[in-house]
Design an enzyme around this catalytic site. Structure first.
Site, mmCIF file in Angstrom:
data_model
loop_
_atom_site.group_PDB
_atom_site.id
_atom_site.type_symbol
_atom_site.label_atom_id
_atom_site.label_comp_id
_atom_site.label_asym_id
_atom_site.label_seq_id
_atom_site.Cartn_x
_atom_site.Cartn_y
_atom_site.Cartn_z
ATOM 1 C CE LYS A 169 61.827 102.188 21.381
ATOM 2 N NZ LYS A 169 61.219 103.506 21.302
ATOM 3 C CE LYS B 25 60.925 100.419 14.062
ATOM 4 N NZ LYS B 25 60.072 101.172 15.014
ATOM 5 C CE LYS C 48 61.697 108.993 14.376
ATOM 6 N NZ LYS C 48 60.922 108.270 15.393
HETATM 7 P P1 TYM Z 1 57.780 106.893 15.134
HETATM 8 O O1 TYM Z 1 58.288 108.247 15.400
HETATM 9 O O2 TYM Z 1 58.619 105.728 15.502
HETATM 10 O O3 TYM Z 1 57.431 106.758 13.601
HETATM 11 C C1 TYM Z 1 56.626 107.707 12.912
HETATM 12 C C2 TYM Z 1 55.787 106.976 11.871
HETATM 13 O O4 TYM Z 1 56.643 106.269 10.957
HETATM 14 C C3 TYM Z 1 56.283 104.897 10.920
HETATM 15 N N1 TYM Z 1 57.503 104.107 10.743
HETATM 16 C C4 TYM Z 1 57.706 103.213 9.769
HETATM 17 N N2 TYM Z 1 56.921 102.820 8.744
HETATM 18 C C5 TYM Z 1 57.434 101.885 7.913
HETATM 19 N N3 TYM Z 1 58.669 101.360 8.041
HETATM 20 C C6 TYM Z 1 59.481 101.731 9.040
HETATM 21 N N4 TYM Z 1 60.697 101.221 9.150
HETATM 22 C C7 TYM Z 1 59.002 102.703 9.959
HETATM 23 N N5 TYM Z 1 59.543 103.290 11.065
HETATM 24 C C8 TYM Z 1 58.604 104.143 11.516
HETATM 25 C C9 TYM Z 1 55.636 104.614 12.261
HETATM 26 O O5 TYM Z 1 54.807 103.484 12.210
HETATM 27 C C10 TYM Z 1 54.889 105.898 12.510
HETATM 28 O O6 TYM Z 1 53.654 105.893 11.857
HETATM 29 N N6 TYM Z 1 54.521 106.093 18.874
HETATM 30 C C11 TYM Z 1 54.712 106.725 17.574
HETATM 31 C C12 TYM Z 1 54.466 108.213 17.602
HETATM 32 C C13 TYM Z 1 53.134 108.587 18.138
HETATM 33 C C14 TYM Z 1 51.893 108.505 17.467
HETATM 34 C C15 TYM Z 1 50.925 109.016 18.373
HETATM 35 C C16 TYM Z 1 51.525 108.039 16.209
HETATM 36 C C17 TYM Z 1 52.883 109.124 19.365
HETATM 37 N N7 TYM Z 1 51.557 109.370 19.508
HETATM 38 C C18 TYM Z 1 49.580 109.062 18.034
HETATM 39 C C19 TYM Z 1 50.171 108.094 15.878
HETATM 40 C C20 TYM Z 1 49.217 108.599 16.773
HETATM 41 C C21 TYM Z 1 56.138 106.514 17.118
HETATM 42 O O7 TYM Z 1 57.016 106.264 17.900
HETATM 43 O O8 TYM Z 1 56.335 106.721 15.786
#
Ligand code: TYM
Length: 330
Positions: free
Chosen positions: A112, A197, A200
Site C-alpha cells: 500500500k 487478489k 474491494k
Molecule cells: P478485509 O476487510 O480486507 O477482508 C475481510 C476478510 O476477507 C478476506 N478476503 C479475502 N479472502 C479471499 N480472497 C480474497 N480476494 C479476499 N479479500 C479479502 C480477508 O482475508 C479477511 O478475512 N485487516 C483485516 C480486517 C481486520 C481483522 C481484524 C480481521 C481488522 N482487525 C481482526 C480479523 C481479525 C482486513 O483488512 O480484512
C-alpha cells in the site's frame, strides 16, 4: 468454550473474495461451533484517504451484509469497532509491545505504501501501526481462532508474536490466537488480473464481483474473465492462474474439488457459464436479504447497539488487566 473473532474493513463494497474467503465460513461454521464475534472495523478504514460520509455508509452496509449473509445476532455478536473503546485503548499497548521493524515488514504495508507513493500521495502513520490495532481487536476478546483469508495470515502471525511477548514480559494476560484459512478460495483473484487478489478498494472494478452486483453484472464480469493461453481446462495455479481462479470459485460455490471439476470441461465457455450461474445463485439470497434488511434500518441499529454492549463487557476486564500488567495505574 472456543472463542472466535474476525472482522471486515469498510473501505469499499464487500466482494466475492470477502464472502468466499471469510464471511461464508463465519456463517456456516464458526458462529455455531464457538462463541464468536464479528466486527466491522471502521477505525481501520481511516488508515487510507477516506471520505467520512462514505465510510459511515459503507460501515452500515457491511454490517447489514453480514446479517444478510446469515450471521445470527442471537447466536453470535455483530458490532462496529469504533463503538467499543477497548480496541483503541489496547492498540496503544500493542504499539508499545511491537517494534518498528516488524511493522515495516508487513506485506500489506509495503504494497500500500508503494502504491500511494507512486501516486505522489502521503502515507498515514496509522497504516504502519495498523497491525497493532488488529492485534488489539483479537487479543481484547481472548480469541483462540481468527478465521480469515490468506492475505490476513501474516497479520495474525504478528498478533501471536505480540501476545507471546506481552505474556512473557508482563505475565499471562492474552490467549495466543491462530489463523484459520478456508481450504478452497482462501485467495480469490481479480478476474481481469488473476495474479493479484480481488480487493474491494481497487480502482478497476471489471475484475471484481461485489456481493450486491446484479445477476446480469455478475454474468458479464465472469464471462469476460481473463483466461490464460492454451485451450485445455486444467487446474494449475502457477501456470494458469486465471483458469485456476475460476475453478476455485466454482468449487467454493458448489462444494466440489477444483482439480476434479477441471476434468469435466473441454472448453472455457462452458466453464465460465457454470461459474457465472454458481456465483449468481450463491449471492442471490444475500442480495435479497440485504434489500429486506436495508428497508429496516432500526433493526440493524438495534443489533449493533446490543452487539457493542456485549463486546464491551467481554473486552473490558482483559484490557484493564493489560493496563495494570504494563505498569499503568489504571
Ligand atoms: P478485509 O476487510 O480486507 O477482508 C475481510 C476478510 O476477507 C478476506 N478476503 C479475502 N479472502 C479471499 N480472497 C480474497 N480476494 C479476499 N479479500 C479479502 C480477508 O482475508 C479477511 O478475512 N485487516 C483485516 C480486517 C481486520 C481483522 C481484524 C480481521 C481488522 N482487525 C481482526 C480479523 C481479525 C482486513 O483488512 O480484512
Amino acid at each position: 468454550r472456543t472463542r472466535i473473532f474476525s472482522g471486515v474493513k469498510p473501505t469499499g463494497h464487500l466482494t466475492l473474495g470477502n464472502y468466499l474467503g471469510a464471511v461464508r465460513g463465519w456463517v456456516e461454521e464458526d458462529q455455531h461451533r464457538a462463541e464468536a464475534l464479528f466486527c466491522v472495523v471502521d477505525l481501520h478504514a481511516l488508515t487510507v484517504d477516506h471520505d467520512p460520509a462514505r465510510v459511515r455508509r459503507l460501515t452500515r452496509q457491511a454490517a447489514t451484509l453480514l446479517l444478510a449473509s446469515g450471521l445470527d445476532p442471537e447466536v453470535c455478536t455483530v458490532f462496529v469497532q469504533s463503538r467499543v473503546d477497548e480496541h483503541a485503548r489496547l492498540s496503544y499497548l500493542m504499539e508499545c509491545t511491537a517494534s518498528d521493524g516488524e511493522m515495516r515488514r508487513m506485506i500489506q504495508y509495503k504494497e500500500k505504501t508503494a502504491r500511494e507513493q507512486a501516486r505522489g500521495g502521503s502515507v498515514r502513520l496509522s497504516l504502519l501501526t495498523y497491525p497493532a490495532l488488529m492485534a488489539a481487536d483479537i487479543l481484547a476478546y481472548g480469541a483462540h481462532e481468527v478465521p480469515v483469508g490468506e492475505d490476513q495470515a501474516q497479520h495474525v502471525e504478528l498478533t501471536r508474536d505480540l501476545a507471546i511477548r506481552f505474556n512473557q514480559r508482563y505475565g499471562a494476560t492474552f490467549v495466543v490466537p491462530r489463523a484459520t484459512v478456508p481450504k478452497v478460495a482462501a485467495r480469490v483473484m481479480d478476474l481481469q488480473e488473476p495474479t493479484s487478489k480481488m480487493g474491494k478498494s481497487h480502482d478497476r472494478t471489471a475484475g471484481i464481483v461485489y456481493l450486491l452486483d446484479e445477476p446480469e453484472v455478475v454474468r458479464k464480469k465472469v464471462m469476460r474473465a481473463v483466461t490464460d493461453g492454451g485451450s485445455e481446462v486444467v487446474y494449475d495455479r502457477a501456470e494458469r492462474p486465471g483458469l485456476a481462479n475460476l475453478l476455485d470459485v466454482l468449487a467454493a460455490c458448489t462444494g466440489g474439488d477444483p482439480e476434479r471439476l477441471a476434468g469435466g470441461y473441454d472448453a472455457y465457455g462452458a466453464l465460465k457459464k457454470d461459474v457465472a450461474e454458481a456465483v449468481v445463485e450463491t449471492l442471490r439470497p444475500v442480495r435479497e436479504r440485504h434489500a429486506a434488511l436495508a428497508a429496516e434500518p432500526g433493526y440493524v441499529d438495534e443489533v449493533l447497539g446490543r452487539g457493542a454492549e456485549r463486546a464491551r463487557d467481554m473486552a473490558r476486564p482483559r484490557v484493564d488487566a493489560a493496563y495494570r500488567a504494563m505498569g499503568l495505574l489504571a
